[in-house]
Design a protein around this motif. Sequence first.
Motif, PDB file in Angstrom:
ATOM      1  N   MET A 290       0.833  -1.189   0.000  1.00  0.00           N
ATOM      2  CA  MET A 290       0.000   0.000   0.000  1.00  0.00           C
ATOM      3  C   MET A 290       0.877   1.253   0.000  1.00  0.00           C
ATOM      4  O   MET A 290       1.885   1.316   0.697  1.00  0.00           O
ATOM      5  CB  MET A 290      -0.916   0.018   1.225  1.00  0.00           C
ATOM      6  CG  MET A 290      -1.933  -1.109   1.257  1.00  0.00           C
ATOM      7  SD  MET A 290      -3.155  -0.950  -0.051  1.00  0.00           S
ATOM      8  CE  MET A 290      -3.996   0.536   0.466  1.00  0.00           C
ATOM      9  N   ALA A 291       0.463   2.254  -0.789  1.00  0.00           N
ATOM     10  CA  ALA A 291       1.253   3.485  -0.879  1.00  0.00           C
ATOM     11  C   ALA A 291       1.205   4.291   0.405  1.00  0.00           C
ATOM     12  O   ALA A 291       2.126   5.054   0.704  1.00  0.00           O
ATOM     13  CB  ALA A 291       0.749   4.335  -2.049  1.00  0.00           C
ATOM     14  N   PHE A 292       0.144   4.125   1.184  1.00  0.00           N
ATOM     15  CA  PHE A 292       0.011   4.875   2.433  1.00  0.00           C
ATOM     16  C   PHE A 292      -0.120   3.893   3.596  1.00  0.00           C
ATOM     17  O   PHE A 292      -0.988   3.033   3.601  1.00  0.00           O
ATOM     18  CB  PHE A 292      -1.230   5.786   2.385  1.00  0.00           C
ATOM     19  CG  PHE A 292      -1.389   6.663   3.593  1.00  0.00           C
ATOM     20  CD1 PHE A 292      -0.676   7.844   3.721  1.00  0.00           C
ATOM     21  CD2 PHE A 292      -2.253   6.310   4.614  1.00  0.00           C
ATOM     22  CE1 PHE A 292      -0.822   8.665   4.835  1.00  0.00           C
ATOM     23  CE2 PHE A 292      -2.406   7.119   5.731  1.00  0.00           C
ATOM     24  CZ  PHE A 292      -1.691   8.298   5.842  1.00  0.00           C
ATOM     25  N   ALA A 293       0.772   4.013   4.581  1.00  0.00           N
ATOM     26  CA  ALA A 293       0.732   3.220   5.812  1.00  0.00           C
ATOM     27  C   ALA A 293       0.805   1.716   5.558  1.00  0.00           C
ATOM     28  O   ALA A 293       0.189   0.924   6.267  1.00  0.00           O
ATOM     29  CB  ALA A 293      -0.514   3.556   6.631  1.00  0.00           C
ATOM     30  N   GLY A 294       1.575   1.291   4.575  1.00  0.00           N
ATOM     31  CA  GLY A 294       1.742  -0.124   4.309  1.00  0.00           C
ATOM     32  C   GLY A 294       2.359  -0.853   5.491  1.00  0.00           C
ATOM     33  O   GLY A 294       3.316  -0.370   6.091  1.00  0.00           O
ATOM     34  N   GLY A 295       1.808  -2.012   5.841  1.00  0.00           N
ATOM     35  CA  GLY A 295       2.308  -2.810   6.946  1.00  0.00           C
ATOM     36  C   GLY A 295       1.855  -2.346   8.321  1.00  0.00           C
ATOM     37  O   GLY A 295       2.229  -2.962   9.322  1.00  0.00           O
ATOM     38  N   MET A 296       1.059  -1.290   8.370  1.00  0.00           N
ATOM     39  CA  MET A 296       0.622  -0.758   9.659  1.00  0.00           C
ATOM     40  C   MET A 296      -0.824  -1.132   9.946  1.00  0.00           C
ATOM     41  O   MET A 296      -1.633  -1.312   9.035  1.00  0.00           O
ATOM     42  CB  MET A 296       0.774   0.767   9.686  1.00  0.00           C
ATOM     43  CG  MET A 296       2.210   1.230   9.580  1.00  0.00           C
ATOM     44  SD  MET A 296       2.373   3.001   9.865  1.00  0.00           S
ATOM     45  CE  MET A 296       4.158   3.186   9.740  1.00  0.00           C
ATOM     46  N   TYR A 297      -1.131  -1.251  11.228  1.00  0.00           N
ATOM     47  CA  TYR A 297      -2.499  -1.554  11.649  1.00  0.00           C
ATOM     48  C   TYR A 297      -3.329  -0.275  11.686  1.00  0.00           C
ATOM     49  O   TYR A 297      -2.849   0.793  12.086  1.00  0.00           O
ATOM     50  CB  TYR A 297      -2.505  -2.228  13.020  1.00  0.00           C
ATOM     51  CG  TYR A 297      -2.171  -3.702  12.947  1.00  0.00           C
ATOM     52  CD1 TYR A 297      -3.176  -4.664  12.883  1.00  0.00           C
ATOM     53  CD2 TYR A 297      -0.851  -4.137  12.923  1.00  0.00           C
ATOM     54  CE1 TYR A 297      -2.881  -6.018  12.815  1.00  0.00           C
ATOM     55  CE2 TYR A 297      -0.536  -5.493  12.842  1.00  0.00           C
ATOM     56  CZ  TYR A 297      -1.560  -6.429  12.793  1.00  0.00           C
ATOM     57  OH  TYR A 297      -1.259  -7.766  12.708  1.00  0.00           O
ATOM     58  N   ALA A 298      -4.579  -0.403  11.258  1.00  0.00           N
ATOM     59  CA  ALA A 298      -5.481   0.744  11.199  1.00  0.00           C
ATOM     60  C   ALA A 298      -6.916   0.254  11.370  1.00  0.00           C
ATOM     61  O   ALA A 298      -7.170  -0.958  11.483  1.00  0.00           O
ATOM     62  CB  ALA A 298      -5.324   1.483   9.877  1.00  0.00           C
ATOM     63  N   TYR A 299      -7.836   1.175  11.397  1.00  0.00           N
ATOM     64  CA  TYR A 299      -9.260   0.844  11.436  1.00  0.00           C
ATOM     65  C   TYR A 299      -9.800   0.790  10.006  1.00  0.00           C
ATOM     66  O   TYR A 299      -9.192   1.353   9.093  1.00  0.00           O
ATOM     67  CB  TYR A 299     -10.035   1.913  12.214  1.00  0.00           C
ATOM     68  CG  TYR A 299      -9.453   2.273  13.546  1.00  0.00           C
ATOM     69  CD1 TYR A 299      -9.429   1.354  14.600  1.00  0.00           C
ATOM     70  CD2 TYR A 299      -8.935   3.542  13.783  1.00  0.00           C
ATOM     71  CE1 TYR A 299      -8.900   1.688  15.840  1.00  0.00           C
ATOM     72  CE2 TYR A 299      -8.408   3.898  15.019  1.00  0.00           C
ATOM     73  CZ  TYR A 299      -8.388   2.966  16.041  1.00  0.00           C
ATOM     74  OH  TYR A 299      -7.862   3.308  17.263  1.00  0.00           O
ATOM     75  N   PRO A 300     -10.935   0.155   9.786  1.00  0.00           N
ATOM     76  CA  PRO A 300     -11.541   0.213   8.457  1.00  0.00           C
ATOM     77  C   PRO A 300     -11.804   1.663   8.058  1.00  0.00           C
ATOM     78  O   PRO A 300     -12.271   2.463   8.884  1.00  0.00           O
ATOM     79  CB  PRO A 300     -12.858  -0.555   8.634  1.00  0.00           C
ATOM     80  CG  PRO A 300     -12.640  -1.434   9.823  1.00  0.00           C
ATOM     81  CD  PRO A 300     -11.728  -0.666  10.723  1.00  0.00           C
ATOM     82  N   GLY A 301     -11.505   2.006   6.837  1.00  0.00           N
ATOM     83  CA  GLY A 301     -11.737   3.376   6.400  1.00  0.00           C
ATOM     84  C   GLY A 301     -11.071   3.671   5.081  1.00  0.00           C
ATOM     85  O   GLY A 301     -10.336   2.838   4.534  1.00  0.00           O
ATOM     86  N   GLY A 302     -11.311   4.868   4.571  1.00  0.00           N
ATOM     87  CA  GLY A 302     -10.711   5.260   3.314  1.00  0.00           C
ATOM     88  C   GLY A 302     -11.267   6.588   2.840  1.00  0.00           C
ATOM     89  O   GLY A 302     -12.052   7.248   3.531  1.00  0.00           O
TER      90      GLY A 302
END
Length: 281
Positions: free
Chosen positions: A58-70
């Motif tokens: 992913m171009a943004f925050a690849g490999g990082m944990y996040a919440y569902p969203g976009g």
Amino acid sequence: MTVPRKTRKLPPELARHAREFLAGGKTPVPPRLAATVMLLRDTPRGPEVYLLRRTLGMAFAGGMYAYPGGGVDPRDTGQPEQSWAGPDTAWWAARLDCAESAARGLVCAAVRETFEESGVLLAGPTPNTVVPDTTGEDWEADRAALVARELAFRDFLDRRGLVLRTDLLGAWARWITPEFEPRRYDTYFFVAALPEGQRTRHVAGEADAVVWLRPADALARVAAGEMSMLPPTAVTLEELSAYPTVADVLAAAPGRKITPVVPRATVTGDEVWLEILGEAP
């Protein structure tokens, strides 16, 4: 009054972006409007929150944990209000301190992205109900069509005779990506309880792992180097960890100020720090 809330040392890649920006000659990228949902469920040990790990590619925050969203889809802003149940567009515009078109897009994107990335749908056939299950093949086909942008969310709801349950969302926070980032988002954070009868599922796409964790346990894994996440995720997890039940989180949401939190980079010697600014408590 706006005051520094926290400072965090930037990892090498982000530090490089920050140094290049602070050196001058670069114009900040305009942030894209986005929504994310902290999906919660109760357990005997306290609330758990749903987290997904973004794929490394992913171009943004690849490999990082996040919440569902976009990001907000332009079609989200055209969601007809007659397909809503709960607070209307004007109410949400006042709550989020934005234009009505932006408020409509944010609320729609929050519900749509949650369905796309977790299979959970905050909608029902009546203003007082929620669909009990979204795991069949027909639901999966519609979810995939939404992800591919082959289907507009409003058409999906209309075809199934559903209304969007805006009353199931609670506005929690707003974070704007630092100016030095090459990809920037103006993200509104919402909270919502996992609807009774529904369950999350790991769907292929932007995430390669999903997990339900108590906020404090997720933060412990970050401290141990087992998980990585951007500051907005870590800070909101810290905030959620103060509440003993999901009901307490939802009850706290209406009293929160939705003012922008704007991190900025500062250089101290050989290190680059992220200073997180927001409203004084």
